[in-house]
Design an enzyme around this catalytic site. Structure first.
Site, PDB file in Angstrom:
ATOM      1  N   LYS A   1       0.756  -1.200   0.001  1.00 40.39           N
ATOM      2  CA  LYS A   1       0.149  -0.143  -0.059  1.00 40.39           C
ATOM      3  C   LYS A   1       0.932   1.281  -0.140  1.00 40.39           C
ATOM      4  O   LYS A   1       1.442   1.668   1.041  1.00 40.39           O
ATOM      5  CB  LYS A   1      -0.887   0.114   1.128  1.00 40.39           C
ATOM      6  CG  LYS A   1      -2.118   1.069   1.262  1.00 40.39           C
ATOM      7  CD  LYS A   1      -1.603   2.315   1.631  1.00 40.39           C
ATOM      8  CE  LYS A   1      -2.320   3.392   1.531  1.00 40.39           C
ATOM      9  NZ  LYS A   1      -1.809   4.819   1.796  1.00 40.39           N
TER      10      LYS A   1
ATOM     11  N   CYS B   1      13.465  11.093   6.804  1.00 44.05           N
ATOM     12  CA  CYS B   1      13.232  10.613   8.294  1.00 44.05           C
ATOM     13  C   CYS B   1      14.726  10.802   9.174  1.00 44.05           C
ATOM     14  O   CYS B   1      14.821  11.157  10.424  1.00 44.05           O
ATOM     15  CB  CYS B   1      12.822   9.266   8.615  1.00 44.05           C
ATOM     16  SG  CYS B   1      13.854   7.980   7.503  1.00 44.05           S
TER      17      CYS B   1
ATOM     18  N   GLU C   1       9.391  16.610  14.785  1.00 48.08           N
ATOM     19  CA  GLU C   1       9.788  16.395  13.385  1.00 48.08           C
ATOM     20  C   GLU C   1       8.917  17.412  12.322  1.00 48.08           C
ATOM     21  O   GLU C   1       7.741  17.034  12.407  1.00 48.08           O
ATOM     22  CB  GLU C   1       9.627  14.915  12.933  1.00 48.08           C
ATOM     23  CG  GLU C   1      10.366  14.490  11.470  1.00 48.08           C
ATOM     24  CD  GLU C   1      10.134  13.288  11.361  1.00 48.08           C
ATOM     25  OE1 GLU C   1      11.095  12.573  10.706  1.00 48.08           O
ATOM     26  OE2 GLU C   1       9.080  12.231  11.569  1.00 48.08           O
TER      27      GLU C   1
END
Length: 499
Positions: free
Chosen positions: A182, A290, A391
Site C-alpha cells: 500500500k 526521516c 519532526e
C-alpha cells in the site's frame, strides 16, 4: 524544462495478477507539486479490494508455483527484477519527481541503485540457513530452520517511495513471503510502474499485490486477520496505531518511524566539509527524510563562524523545477505538508528562535505555482523548543550551541527519537566515544545520510522497531523452527518408571 503533462494518465491496481479498478469504481488524483497539475489518477481501494489482495497473497503463499519455489528460483526472479529496474530507471525516477517534487539529480541515482537491493537479497535467498545445536540431551540431533512468515503488508511513505519499498519487498520475497503493498496516496504511480516490472520479471500471480488509497485503505490492510506481518515506514503516531492494531492478533511488525537527528560539529572539524554535510543532510531532500540532520549542535567556540558559513551557502541554493538537473532544492511533496512546514516556521519565531535566513516561500514569480519553502536556518534555539523536538519534515535547520562532549551528548540524546546522528571531528578517539554514547540506530562520522543495502537501518526509542537492510533484515521476515531428531533413545513409559 516543464513537468507538465496535458494528458491525464489512468492507472490500475495489481491484485492476484490482474490489473483492476476499485470494486466501487472510486479514484483519486496524483498532483505534481511543482505546477499543481493533476497528471494521473489511480483507484481508491476499499475494504473489498484489500480483502481480495490479501486473499490472493495467501493463496499464492500456500499453493501454486511460489509455495514450491526453491531459494534459487526466488533469487533468479529477484535478479531479473534488478535487471529490469536498471533498464527502466530513468522512467521510474521521472515519475517519482512528478509525484513528490524531489530532485531528478538525486532520484535518478537513487533509483539506479535499487537493483543492488535485488541482487543482494537474491544472494541472501540462496544462503539463508539455520543452525545445528550442540544439545546436552544424549542421542538427539537438534537444528533450526528459517521459514517465511506468510503474507506481508508493506506500507510505504511518499518521500522515497521506491527505495523504502525495496527495503521491505526484497527481504520479504527472498524469504519466501507474499506481499500486499500500500503506497502513500501522494506517490502511488511509481509503485504501480514497479508492479509492471515485477509482473514482467515473472513473479507468479498473487505473490506481489498493490492496492492504492488513503489512510482508510492502509487501516483495512493492517487490521486484516490474514496479514502475518506489517512493515511500515512513516510517522511515529501512525506507527503506534499500527503496532496496537497488530498486537490484537500478535502479528509481527517492523516500524521505521520519525527522527529529530543531531548533527554535532566539534571545534576540530573540517568546517567546509561539515557545512556541506549539514546541507546534504537536510536541504538536498528538502528536509523530507526521516534521517534529516535537522538539529545542528555546534560547539560554542565555532558557532558564529559555522552559522555564517551555513547561511551563506543556504542563501545560494538554487530552487526550481525538480526535473532540471541544475536545480539544487525542489518542492515539498504535497499541500498539507507545505502548510505544516510554514506553520513550524511561525512556531519557531513565536518561541523566540532567531531567523537567520529563509522562512517563507521564494519571491520568484516563476515558482509561484509550486509548493516551495526557502532553505531556513534558525539560531538561538534551545532543546526544549518545539522546533527542536518535533519532526518537521521540511527544509529547516536549527542551530544549538554546546560547551563540551558531555554537553553535546546530553542535548543529542534528549529527544524521544533515536534514528540517526552525525559527528564531525578529526579526533578518532572522540569519534568512537560518541558512536557508543549516542542513542541512535545509525551514526555517521564526517559524513551524513549515507545508506546501503548491506547496512542495517532502523531506530531506537520512538524511531521504530526492527531493522531494514543488511543480513539482519531477513530475520524480520522469517520464523525460526526447531527440530529434534531422536538418534536412538528408547522412550520409557512415563507412568511406569520400572518398565
Amino acid at each position: 524544462m516543464t513537468t507538465g503533462n496535458a494528458k491525464r494518465e489512468h492507472y490500475q491496481m495489481l491484485i492476484g495478477g490482474v490489473w483492476s479498478d476499485a470494486a466501487d469504481g472510486r479514484r483519486f488524483d496524483s498532483i505534481n507539486p511543482f505546477d499543481g497539475h493533476h497528471w494521473a489518477d489511480v483507484p481508491l481501494a476499499g475494504d473489498e479490494d484489500v480483502d481480495a489482495a490479501v486473499h490472493a497473497a495467501r493463496a499464492a503463499f500456500e499453493e501454486g508455483p511460489w509455495a514450491a519455489a526453491s531459494p534459487s528460483q526466488r533469487a533468479a526472479l529477484l535478479r531479473r527484477l534488478g535487471d529490469l529496474i536498471t533498464e527502466r530507471a530513468d522512467d521510474l525516477a521521472r515519475v517519482q519527481v512528478l509525484e513528490n517534487g524531489k530532485l531528478i539529480r538525486e532520484v535518478a541515482g537513487q533509483t539506479r541503485a535499487l537493483a543492488g537491493h535485488c541482487y543482494f537479497f537474491a544472494g541472501i535467498a540462496e544462503t539463508t540457513h539455520g543452525h545445528t545445536l550442540a544439545s546436552s540431551v544424549p542421542n538427539m540431533h537438534v537444528f533450526t530452520v528459517r521459514e517465511p512468515l506468510g503474507v506481508v503488508a508493506a506500507i510505504t511513505p511518499w518521500n522515497s517511495p521506491l527505495a523504502l519499498l525495496l527495503w521491505k519487498l526484497c527481504p520479504a520475497l527472498a524469504a519466501g513471503n507474499t506481499v500486499v503493498i500500500k503506497p502513500s496516496e501522494v506517490t502511488p504511480v511509481s509503485t504501480l510502474l514497479l508492479g509492471r516490472l515485477i509482473e514482467e520479471a515473472g513473479f507468479p500471480a498473487g505473490v506481489v499485490n498493490i492496492v492504492t488509497g488513503e489512510g482508510a485503505t492502509g487501516a483495512a490492510l493492517t487490521r486484516h486477520p490474514d496479514v502475518d506481518k506489517i512493515a511500515f515506514t512513516g510517522s511515529t503516531a501512525v506507527g503506534r496505531t499500527i503496532a496496537a492494531t497488530a498486537a490484537e492478533r500478535l502479528a509481527r511488525v517492523s516500524l521505521e518511524l520519525g527522527g529529530k537527528s543531531p548533527n554535532i560539529i566539534f571545534p576540530d572539524a573540517d568546517l567546509p566539509n561539515a557545512v556541506n554535510g549539514v546541507l546534504a543532510g537536510v536541504f538536498a531532500a528538502t528536509g523530507q527524510t526521516c534521517m534529516a540532520g535537522s538539529r545542528v549542535l555546534v560547539h560554542q567556540d565555532i558557532h558564529d563562524e559555522f552559522a555564517t558559513a551555513l547561511v551563506e551557502r543556504a542563501k545560494n541554493i538554487k530552487i526550481g523545477d525538480p526535473l532540471d538537473p541544475e536545480t539544487e532544492m525542489g518542492t515539498v511533496a504535497c499541500l498539507s505538508q507545505h502548510r505544516k512546514v510554514l506553520d513550524y516556521i511561525e512556531i519557531a519565531k513565536k518561541e523566540g528562535a532567531t531567523l537567520l535566513t529563509g522562512g517563507g516561500r521564494p519571491a520568484d514569480p516563476a515558482l509561484s505555482e509550486g509548493l516551495f519553502v526557502e532553505p531556513t536556518v534558525f539560531s538561538g534555539v534551545t532543546n526544549d523548543m518545539r522546533i527542536a523536538r518535533e519532526e518537521v519534515f521540511g527544509p529547516i535547520v536549527v542551530l544549538i550551541p554546546f560547551r563540551d562532549e558531555d554537553h553535546a551528548v546530553t542535548i543529542a540524546n534528549d529527544t524521544p527519537f533515536g534514528l540517526a546522528a552525525g559527528v564531525w571531528t578529526i579526533d578518532v578517539a572522540r569519534a568512537h566515544r560518541m558512536i557508543r554514547r549516542l542513542r541512535a540506530g545509525t551514526v555517521w562520522v564526517n559524513n551524513y545520510r549515507k545508506t546501503n543495502y548491506i547496512a542495517p537501518f532502523g531506530g531506537f526509542k520512538d524511531s521504530g522497531l526492527g531493522r531494514e537492510n543488511g543480513l539482519e533484515a531477513i530475520n524480520d521476515y522469517t520464523e525460526v523452527k526447531t527440530a529434534w531428531i531422536d538418534m536412538g533413545n528408547q522412550i520409557k513409559d512415563p507412568f511406569n518408571p520400572r518398565a
